[in-house]
Scaffold this motif. Structure first.
Motif, PDB file in Angstrom:
ATOM      1  N   LEU A 110      -1.962  -4.813   5.131  1.00  0.00           N
ATOM      2  CA  LEU A 110      -2.637  -3.519   5.196  1.00  0.00           C
ATOM      3  C   LEU A 110      -4.005  -3.596   4.523  1.00  0.00           C
ATOM      4  O   LEU A 110      -4.206  -4.373   3.587  1.00  0.00           O
ATOM      5  CB  LEU A 110      -1.814  -2.440   4.482  1.00  0.00           C
ATOM      6  N   THR A 111      -4.924  -2.765   5.001  1.00  0.00           N
ATOM      7  CA  THR A 111      -6.182  -2.519   4.305  1.00  0.00           C
ATOM      8  C   THR A 111      -6.229  -1.043   3.974  1.00  0.00           C
ATOM      9  O   THR A 111      -6.140  -0.196   4.884  1.00  0.00           O
ATOM     10  CB  THR A 111      -7.391  -2.915   5.163  1.00  0.00           C
ATOM     11  N   LYS A 144     -11.782  -6.430   0.912  1.00  0.00           N
ATOM     12  CA  LYS A 144     -11.376  -5.768  -0.321  1.00  0.00           C
ATOM     13  C   LYS A 144     -10.488  -4.564   0.005  1.00  0.00           C
ATOM     14  O   LYS A 144     -10.695  -3.870   0.993  1.00  0.00           O
ATOM     15  CB  LYS A 144     -12.618  -5.307  -1.086  1.00  0.00           C
ATOM     16  N   GLY A 145      -9.494  -4.338  -0.842  1.00  0.00           N
ATOM     17  CA  GLY A 145      -8.567  -3.228  -0.607  1.00  0.00           C
ATOM     18  C   GLY A 145      -7.410  -3.607   0.288  1.00  0.00           C
ATOM     19  O   GLY A 145      -6.678  -2.734   0.765  1.00  0.00           O
ATOM     20  N   SER A 146      -7.230  -4.918   0.519  1.00  0.00           N
ATOM     21  CA  SER A 146      -6.145  -5.376   1.388  1.00  0.00           C
ATOM     22  C   SER A 146      -4.967  -5.886   0.559  1.00  0.00           C
ATOM     23  O   SER A 146      -5.134  -6.346  -0.574  1.00  0.00           O
ATOM     24  CB  SER A 146      -6.628  -6.501   2.310  1.00  0.00           C
ATOM     25  N   GLY A 147      -3.802  -5.803   1.143  1.00  0.00           N
ATOM     26  CA  GLY A 147      -2.595  -6.341   0.531  1.00  0.00           C
ATOM     27  C   GLY A 147      -1.554  -6.599   1.593  1.00  0.00           C
ATOM     28  O   GLY A 147      -1.550  -5.930   2.638  1.00  0.00           O
ATOM     29  N   GLY A 148      -0.718  -7.551   1.336  1.00  0.00           N
ATOM     30  CA  GLY A 148       0.316  -7.866   2.316  1.00  0.00           C
ATOM     31  C   GLY A 148       1.594  -8.307   1.638  1.00  0.00           C
ATOM     32  O   GLY A 148       1.640  -8.509   0.416  1.00  0.00           O
ATOM     33  N   ALA A 149       2.641  -8.460   2.434  1.00  0.00           N
ATOM     34  CA  ALA A 149       3.925  -8.937   1.916  1.00  0.00           C
ATOM     35  C   ALA A 149       4.718  -9.547   3.059  1.00  0.00           C
ATOM     36  O   ALA A 149       4.655  -9.072   4.200  1.00  0.00           O
ATOM     37  CB  ALA A 149       4.719  -7.803   1.281  1.00  0.00           C
ATOM     38  N   TYR A 150       5.451 -10.614   2.724  1.00  0.00           N
ATOM     39  CA  TYR A 150       6.343 -11.251   3.688  1.00  0.00           C
ATOM     40  C   TYR A 150       7.740 -11.278   3.088  1.00  0.00           C
ATOM     41  O   TYR A 150       7.947 -11.765   1.978  1.00  0.00           O
ATOM     42  CB  TYR A 150       5.894 -12.681   4.001  1.00  0.00           C
ATOM     43  N   LEU A 151       8.702 -10.748   3.831  1.00  0.00           N
ATOM     44  CA  LEU A 151      10.086 -10.683   3.385  1.00  0.00           C
ATOM     45  C   LEU A 151      10.999 -11.240   4.475  1.00  0.00           C
ATOM     46  O   LEU A 151      10.801 -10.965   5.660  1.00  0.00           O
ATOM     47  CB  LEU A 151      10.499  -9.235   3.095  1.00  0.00           C
ATOM     48  N   ALA A 191       8.381  -4.014   2.931  1.00  0.00           N
ATOM     49  CA  ALA A 191       7.133  -4.776   2.966  1.00  0.00           C
ATOM     50  C   ALA A 191       5.912  -3.857   2.924  1.00  0.00           C
ATOM     51  O   ALA A 191       4.904  -4.179   2.280  1.00  0.00           O
ATOM     52  CB  ALA A 191       7.091  -5.665   4.204  1.00  0.00           C
ATOM     53  N   ILE A 192       5.987  -2.705   3.596  1.00  0.00           N
ATOM     54  CA  ILE A 192       4.881  -1.735   3.535  1.00  0.00           C
ATOM     55  C   ILE A 192       4.678  -1.264   2.101  1.00  0.00           C
ATOM     56  O   ILE A 192       3.540  -1.203   1.598  1.00  0.00           O
ATOM     57  CB  ILE A 192       5.158  -0.539   4.465  1.00  0.00           C
ATOM     58  N   GLU A 193       5.735  -0.939   1.433  1.00  0.00           N
ATOM     59  CA  GLU A 193       5.637  -0.440   0.056  1.00  0.00           C
ATOM     60  C   GLU A 193       4.999  -1.478  -0.864  1.00  0.00           C
ATOM     61  O   GLU A 193       4.147  -1.142  -1.701  1.00  0.00           O
ATOM     62  CB  GLU A 193       7.026  -0.049  -0.446  1.00  0.00           C
ATOM     63  N   ILE A 194       5.374  -2.739  -0.701  1.00  0.00           N
ATOM     64  CA  ILE A 194       4.789  -3.798  -1.530  1.00  0.00           C
ATOM     65  C   ILE A 194       3.326  -4.027  -1.161  1.00  0.00           C
ATOM     66  O   ILE A 194       2.468  -4.199  -2.039  1.00  0.00           O
ATOM     67  CB  ILE A 194       5.595  -5.095  -1.376  1.00  0.00           C
ATOM     68  N   ALA A 195       3.024  -4.026   0.144  1.00  0.00           N
ATOM     69  CA  ALA A 195       1.653  -4.246   0.594  1.00  0.00           C
ATOM     70  C   ALA A 195       0.711  -3.175   0.046  1.00  0.00           C
ATOM     71  O   ALA A 195      -0.420  -3.475  -0.358  1.00  0.00           O
ATOM     72  CB  ALA A 195       1.606  -4.273   2.122  1.00  0.00           C
ATOM     73  N   VAL A 196       1.153  -1.930   0.019  1.00  0.00           N
ATOM     74  CA  VAL A 196       0.330  -0.841  -0.517  1.00  0.00           C
ATOM     75  C   VAL A 196       0.051  -1.066  -1.998  1.00  0.00           C
ATOM     76  O   VAL A 196      -1.095  -0.931  -2.466  1.00  0.00           O
ATOM     77  CB  VAL A 196       1.023   0.519  -0.298  1.00  0.00           C
ATOM     78  N   ARG A 197       1.057  -1.411  -2.743  1.00  0.00           N
ATOM     79  CA  ARG A 197       0.883  -1.648  -4.184  1.00  0.00           C
ATOM     80  C   ARG A 197      -0.081  -2.800  -4.431  1.00  0.00           C
ATOM     81  O   ARG A 197      -0.948  -2.732  -5.308  1.00  0.00           O
ATOM     82  CB  ARG A 197       2.235  -1.916  -4.836  1.00  0.00           C
ATOM     83  N   ARG A 198       0.038  -3.853  -3.650  1.00  0.00           N
ATOM     84  CA  ARG A 198      -0.873  -4.991  -3.797  1.00  0.00           C
ATOM     85  C   ARG A 198      -2.292  -4.622  -3.393  1.00  0.00           C
ATOM     86  O   ARG A 198      -3.264  -5.078  -4.010  1.00  0.00           O
ATOM     87  CB  ARG A 198      -0.358  -6.169  -2.977  1.00  0.00           C
ATOM     88  N   ALA A 199      -2.437  -3.818  -2.343  1.00  0.00           N
ATOM     89  CA  ALA A 199      -3.764  -3.392  -1.920  1.00  0.00           C
ATOM     90  C   ALA A 199      -4.470  -2.588  -3.001  1.00  0.00           C
ATOM     91  O   ALA A 199      -5.702  -2.599  -3.097  1.00  0.00           O
ATOM     92  CB  ALA A 199      -3.662  -2.567  -0.633  1.00  0.00           C
ATOM     93  N   HIS A 200      -3.692  -1.917  -3.830  1.00  0.00           N
ATOM     94  CA  HIS A 200      -4.245  -1.139  -4.941  1.00  0.00           C
ATOM     95  C   HIS A 200      -4.415  -1.971  -6.207  1.00  0.00           C
ATOM     96  O   HIS A 200      -4.718  -1.430  -7.275  1.00  0.00           O
ATOM     97  CB  HIS A 200      -3.361   0.072  -5.223  1.00  0.00           C
TER      98      HIS A 200
END
Length: 297
Positions: A201-202, A176-183, A277-286
């Motif tokens: 990211l978690t 829980k609290g994880s998100g990722g992105a592939y570009l 990708a970091i920016e998207i992963a953070v948003r998804r993790a939230h």
């Protein structure tokens, strides 16, 4: 151009396919989706004397959730993963499946074939390097499971013995609290990327508890950007440490100049992809549902 003559064999099970490989020798190749092998055969860069078709084996295309793990049958098509609600629980998997080439390729290409090909420009290996994933193999001497890092040993080279094949890919569902992105950055949809980046990211609030960053198309195998991960792990994500992660990714990239761009251009591109990708992963993790598409020149 037409391929050279070959003998066609239709396997009725994975065990039979492994036995055929053992009996037919080094001149035998497996046919899964055929999206890599068939073009090579038409160009006569690949000239197998025997072709073992896996496409008529029942029960090799599936997506199953089992005790916190997603299991993908070797002949699961990219399009099936793209449409899967189960795979959608790990958004980076959907990013990958939905962004591969065009509709025709996604409807034929398979996750097992992609991993077994170990193409440095492929998508799946780069994404799975950021997750807890293993490749399950079956041969005449039984079954075994390998981490992806142990499975892919070099460009177009895996740990598969000649009489072994990929039977399944297994991916642990992130906490829980994880998100990722592939570009990926491409000239057009059907072609391989110039460079690609996977970030997983978690997060615990604004603090990054764990980070995994992999780079594609800039080395002989996917590259884990460990210094970039260290710049994020255990820290509140700020512009400064994201910039440090970008620099860490650029430093570890090992691209070659080619028709897609110079080595320096690709390093710069990798840094930009990592940041996005970091920016998207953070948003998804939230918990934010963020749509992702590849970037086209």
């Amino acid at each position: 151009m037409y391929p050279r003559a070959f003998h066609y064999h239709r396997a009725s099970s994975l065990k039979e396919a492994a036995s055929m490989l053992a009996q037919l020798g080094d001149d035998a190749k497996l046919l899964a989706g055929g999206q890599s092998l068939i073009p090579l055969m038409k160009l006569r860069f690949a000239n197998p004397a025997h072709l073992v078709d896996l496409n008529f084996i029942a029960g090799t295309s599936y997506i199953k959730e089992d005790n916190g793990t997603l299991r993908f049958g070797a002949l699961t098509r990219h399009a099936e993963i793209e449409a899967s609600a189960a795979a959608g629980k790990i958004p980076i998997l959907h990013d990958c499946a939905a962004g591969i080439a065009d509709v025709q390729v996604r409807n034929r290409g398979t996750i097992g074939g992609s991993l077994a090909e170990a193409d440095p420009s492929g998508d799946w290996a780069t994404v799975l390097f950021t997750l807890t994933a293993e490749v399950r193999c079956l041969g005449t001497h039984g079954a075994r499971a390998l981490s992806l890092a142990d499975f892919i040993t070099d460009a177009y080279t895996t740990a598969l013995a000649h009489d072994e094949l990929v039977s399944e890919a297994a991916v642990r569902i992130p906490p829980k609290g994880s998100g990722g992105a592939y570009l990926a950055f491409k000239r057009s949809a059907p072609v391989y990327p110039t460079a690609s980046t996977a970030v997983q990211l978690t997060m615990d609030g604004d603090v990054c508890q764990d980070a995994a960053i992999a780079l594609g198309c800039v080395g002989l195998t996917p590259i884990r950007a460990k210094d970039a991960e260290t710049a994020l792990r255990g820290h509140t994500l700020t512009e400064k440490n994201i910039a440090t992660a970008m620099e860490g990714a650029r430093a570890v990239a090992d691209p070659q100049s080619d028709m897609r761009g110079s080595a320096d251009y690709k390093r710069t591109l990798v840094g930009a992809l990592v940041k996005r990708a970091i920016e998207i992963a953070v948003r998804r993790a939230h918990g934010e549902p963020v749509e992702v598409s590849h970037i086209y020149a």
